[in-house]
Design an enzyme around this catalytic site. Structure first.
Site, short mmCIF file in Angstrom:
data_model
loop_
_atom_site.label_atom_id
_atom_site.label_comp_id
_atom_site.label_asym_id
_atom_site.label_seq_id
_atom_site.Cartn_x
_atom_site.Cartn_y
_atom_site.Cartn_z
N HIS A 73 0.83 -1.21 0.00
CA HIS A 73 0.00 0.00 0.00
C HIS A 73 0.87 1.27 0.00
CE1 HIS A 73 -3.89 -2.09 0.85
NE2 HIS A 73 -3.10 -2.96 1.44
N ASN A 145 -10.27 -2.78 2.61
CA ASN A 145 -9.97 -2.79 1.17
C ASN A 145 -11.26 -2.56 0.38
OD1 ASN A 145 -7.20 -3.29 1.28
ND2 ASN A 145 -7.44 -5.51 1.21
N TYR A 359 1.03 -4.00 12.08
CA TYR A 359 0.93 -2.58 11.73
C TYR A 359 1.72 -1.69 12.67
CZ TYR A 359 -2.51 -3.83 8.21
OH TYR A 359 -3.12 -4.37 7.12
FE1 HDD Z 1 -2.45 -4.78 5.50
C1 HDD Z 1 -0.98 -1.76 5.07
C2 HDD Z 1 -5.40 -3.53 4.33
C3 HDD Z 1 -3.84 -7.93 5.64
C4 HDD Z 1 0.27 -5.90 7.07
N1 HDD Z 1 -3.06 -3.00 4.82
C5 HDD Z 1 -2.31 -1.86 4.74
C6 HDD Z 1 -3.11 -0.78 4.26
C7 HDD Z 1 -4.37 -1.29 4.05
C8 HDD Z 1 -4.32 -2.68 4.40
C9 HDD Z 1 -5.56 -0.54 3.54
C10 HDD Z 1 -2.65 0.63 4.02
C11 HDD Z 1 -2.82 1.48 5.23
C12 HDD Z 1 -2.46 2.91 4.90
O1 HDD Z 1 -3.16 3.51 4.07
O2 HDD Z 1 -1.49 3.40 5.46
N2 HDD Z 1 -4.23 -5.58 4.99
C13 HDD Z 1 -5.35 -4.88 4.64
C14 HDD Z 1 -6.48 -5.76 4.62
C15 HDD Z 1 -6.04 -7.00 4.98
C16 HDD Z 1 -4.63 -6.89 5.22
C17 HDD Z 1 -7.90 -5.32 4.30
C18 HDD Z 1 -6.79 -8.27 5.12
C19 HDD Z 1 -8.04 -8.34 5.37
N3 HDD Z 1 -1.88 -6.58 6.18
C20 HDD Z 1 -2.61 -7.75 6.20
C21 HDD Z 1 -1.90 -8.76 6.94
C22 HDD Z 1 -0.73 -8.19 7.36
C23 HDD Z 1 -0.74 -6.82 6.87
C24 HDD Z 1 -2.39 -10.17 7.18
C25 HDD Z 1 0.36 -8.77 8.17
C26 HDD Z 1 0.23 -9.68 9.07
N4 HDD Z 1 -0.65 -3.99 5.88
C27 HDD Z 1 0.32 -4.64 6.58
C28 HDD Z 1 1.55 -3.78 6.83
C29 HDD Z 1 1.11 -2.41 6.25
C30 HDD Z 1 -0.26 -2.72 5.66
C31 HDD Z 1 2.83 -4.35 6.32
C32 HDD Z 1 2.05 -1.69 5.32
C33 HDD Z 1 2.15 -0.28 5.83
C34 HDD Z 1 1.33 -0.25 7.02
O3 HDD Z 1 0.87 -1.49 7.29
O4 HDD Z 1 1.10 0.72 7.68
O5 HDD Z 1 1.81 -3.72 8.17
#
Ligand code: HDD
Length: 706
Positions: A73, A145, A359
């Site tokens: 993202h 999402n 996160y």
């Molecule tokens: Fe995630 C970012 C949505 C599963 C780990 N995720 C991130 C963002 C969104 C989502 C919208 C962007 C946030 C922003 O605008 O700053 N992610 C989801 C959805 C998931 C999902 C809807 C499943 C239903 N994500 C998911 C899992 C993991 C992560 C299973 C890890 C265990 N996601 C992350 C992250 C991020 C992220 C690596 C990247 C930057 C951040 O968090 O802030 O931690």
């Protein structure tokens, strides 16, 4: 209380605003600078001197301007707004911001998943839909999402999924695209991804606008009421402008013409006062019904069809303010599904449980330490009071000598809410009696029924787009084994779908899953295949984007008026007025920028030309008549506009004197989206056609080159 809360956030942000108007240039320490052009030198042609602290102050800061982009993202666009609760939800949740009539400030960040920070907006991809509510009881993040299900069921698989979809590690290609071997290798070995992959291959993955997409909390969460009773809940955001997409051929071209297409659309519309709105809806499932359905409500690869549990609207979100500064706000905002407020809780969805760690951990790294909560965009409106202290970048100055609990020296403060009969966050009490196991529940073993539900719920045109998307992506996969393995998954969902894709990529779909795939599936489910339960519904209307056109609106749609010198002003004005009355925007596009001369005399300043604009960035096209027609008839760019508009199933209108241009184009055959004055049609017919969003009937007509 509630309204002043909204202002509190604005005041807080304003305090951090820096206004350079009428200010003298200074170093970071406030020392006035006399010369910002020259380094300090030994003689005017001599070497630079180490003592030049003014140069060092400037360069050292510049050298540290970049922070790590988000792992996923990374590409995002944000906006401020407000949420107004419109329903009485007190029977289900004690969350203060969901109390009817409460207004809560918020910040939204929309994103693509796979691409880097500077990648195109129009990638075929899932869109992130994150909302931070600055409630009077602390920040609540709904990090969702635009697709209601996810690729994997357990957070343990998330890093692998992301590594597979990101550019390949040896050559860092392709950018912002899933059409490559590693992605399809992974998903073809993980049939649990089948449902979400189907969504990603549908038009949902190429939205017309961020303002025209749905949002979903994805997981099942829990509401908890004042008495401590829990209710399972799924969150939905429903856009007031409807859910709309572009064509894949269009998306690819937009990426070249305007890689910021979605970001620009959001920014410009908020700037013009066209504030986008979404209703917040919930599906409520009583705790007693946890095991009632043919699927497990804790499985994030499943949705609850709206026909089974209807969506109730409980509030409205309005985005009404652009950020002042992209980095300070959109980049530094830290979302975290682990940020809850009283009245909302997690469910035991293993994907959600894993997210709760990831996160905060990533923010600590990305934003350089534990004080990211103090960045203006992340600060809660009700303040924070605890004994945490110090760390990189600490801004708050804690008064006194007490930073521990319990204490008597600080009067016991900050105190436990319960000491004064007040309430803080309380986790929903749930009895757990289980063995500690590293396992997947058997109730998560049905990977295909809902993928089939999604496919069957699409209109024939949408199904065709899905076939084309799979065919496109798998054609880009070099390994024939991987392509074949994915066809085996498609066959499990729908043999006809698999056969169509197969014939497009020159392969016959196997009728059973590949041995390697089965090996992975059996790791989680040793007894696989497990007989799936009968689904509650086999089709769900809400899953198709081709919705009832009678509800259509053309608000904020951009109509290209294709003009040149000598154009008839009356024809331009007549259409413009009618379209603007419907909330659409008329944009005059001429051979060049500068003055456009009207047939009647007089002129107009033109900002957009055939040189800079592309048909794919507009929703509909009008060619007025006049001497302009002769000029346009010699302009290949003009024909590219209308041919492409036709190919992409958009409405096109021609004044009578301009109809010769249709004959000279690739447009053949009359349909509801081709408006000709000589057929007695008018701007009213044009608007009616636009309200259909796409001229779906044209999908099956002869495709024209463009
Ligand atoms: Fe995630 C970012 C949505 C599963 C780990 N995720 C991130 C963002 C969104 C989502 C919208 C962007 C946030 C922003 O605008 O700053 N992610 C989801 C959805 C998931 C999902 C809807 C499943 C239903 N994500 C998911 C899992 C993991 C992560 C299973 C890890 C265990 N996601 C992350 C992250 C991020 C992220 C690596 C990247 C930057 C951040 O968090 O802030 O931690």
């Amino acid at each position: 209380m509630a309204a002043s809360d909204e202002n509190k956030k604005i005041e807080q942000m304003n305090k951090s605003l820096i206004d350079n108007t009428n200010q003298r240039l200074t170093t970071n320490d406030g020392v006035f600078i006399t010369d910002n052009n020259n380094t300090l030198k030994a003689g005017d042609r001599g070497p630079s001197l180490l003592e030049d602290f003014i140069y060092q102050d400037k360069m050292a800061h510049f050298d540290r301007e970049r922070i790590p982009e988000r792992v996923v993202h990374a590409r995002g666009s944000g906006a401020h707004g407000v949420f107004e609760a419109t329903a009485d939800m007190s029977a289900y949740t004690r969350a203060a911001f969901l109390k009817k009539g409460t207004k809560t400030p918020l910040f939204v960040r929309f994103s693509t998943v796979a691409g880097f920070k500077g990648s195109t907006d129009l990638a075929r991809d899932v869109r992130g839909f994150s909302v931070k509510f600055y409630t009077e009881e602390g920040n609540y993040d709904l990090v969702g999402n635009n697709i209601p299900v996810f690729f994997v069921q357990d957070a343990m698989n998330f890093p692998d999924l992301v590594h597979a979809v990101k550019p390949e590690p040896n050559n860092e290609m392709p950018q912002a695209a899933s059409a490559h071997d590693t992605f399809w290798d992974f998903v073809s070995l993980m049939p649990e991804s089948a449902h979400m992959v189907m969504w990603a291959m549908s038009d949902r993955a190429i939205p017309r606008s961020l303002r025209m997409m749905e949002g979903f909390g994805v997981h099942t969460f829990k509401f908890v009421n004042a008495a401590g009773k829990g209710t399972f809940v799924k969150f939905h955001w429903k856009p007031k402008l409807g859910v709309h997409q572009v064509a894949w051929n269009e998306a690819q071209k937009i990426s070249g013409f305007d890689a910021d297409f979605h970001r620009r659309d959001l920014w410009e519309n908020i700037d013009k006062g066209n504030f986008p709105q979404w209703d917040l809806g919930v599906q409520l499932i009583p705790e007693e019904d946890e095991f009632r359905y043919s699927f497990d409500i804790l499985d994030p690869t499943k949705l609850i069809p709206e026909e089974v549990v209807p969506v109730q609207i409980i509030g409205t979100m309005t985005l009404n303010r652009n950020p002042e500064n992209f980095f300070a706000e959109t980049e530094q905002i830290a979302f975290d599904p682990g940020r809850l407020v009283p009245g909302i809780d997690f469910s035991n969805d293993p994907l959600l449980q894993g997210r709760v760690f990831s996160y905060a951990d990533t923010q600590n790294y990305r934003l350089g330490g534990p004080n990211f909560h103090e960045l203006p965009i992340n600060r809660s409106v009700n303040g924070k009071h605890n004994n945490q202290k110090d760390g990189t970048g600490r801004q708050d100055i804690l008064k006194g000598n007490v930073s521990y609990f319990p204490n008597s020296l600080g009067g016991g403060c900050p105190y436990h809410a319960m000491l004064k009969g007040e309430k803080g966050f309380e986790s929903h009490q749930e009895k757990i009696d289980a063995s500690k196991v590293r396992k997947r529940s058997t109730s998560f073993a049905d990977h295909f029924t809902q993928a089939r539900l999604f496919f069957n719920s699409q209109s024939p045109e949408e199904q065709e787009h899905i076939v084309n998307a799979y065919s496109f992506e798998l054609s880009k996969v070099k390994s024939v084994d991987i392509r074949t393995r994915e066809l085996a998954i498609l066959h499990q969902i729908d043999p006809k779908l698999a056969a169509k894709v197969g014939s497009n990529i020159g392969l016959t779909p196997p009728t059973s899953l590949d041995e390697l795939t089965l090996q992975f599936v059996r790791h989680n489910h040793p007894d696989y295949p497990i007989e799936p339960k009968d689904p509650e519904v086999k089709k769900s209307k809400a899953l198709s984007m081709k919705q009832d056109p009678s509800k259509g609106t053309i608000k904020t749609r951009k109509v290209a008026f294709l003009v040149a010198d000598g154009v008839d002003m009356n024809k331009v004005e007549h259409y413009k007025k009618a379209l603007e009355a419907e909330g659409a925007e008329a944009v005059l596009i001429a051979p060049n920028v500068g003055k456009l001369k009207y047939k009647q005399g007089g002129s107009e300043e033109i900002q957009f030309s055939f040189l800079t604009e592309a048909s794919v960035c507009y929703d509909a096209f009008y060619t007025p008549e006049g001497d302009s027609v002769n000029i346009l008839s010699d302009l290949p760019e003009y024909f590219q506009f209308i041919n492409e508009g036709f190919r992409h199933c958009k409405a096109l209108a021609f004044a009578k004197g301009a109809e010769s241009l249709v004959e000279a184009s690739y447009i053949k055959g009359k349909d509801a989206g081709l408006i000709l004055e000589s057929d007695g049609q008018s701007v009213t017919d044009f608007i009616k056609a636009m309200k259909q969003h796409r001229i779906w009937e044209r999908e099956s007509a002869r495709k024209v080159p463009s």
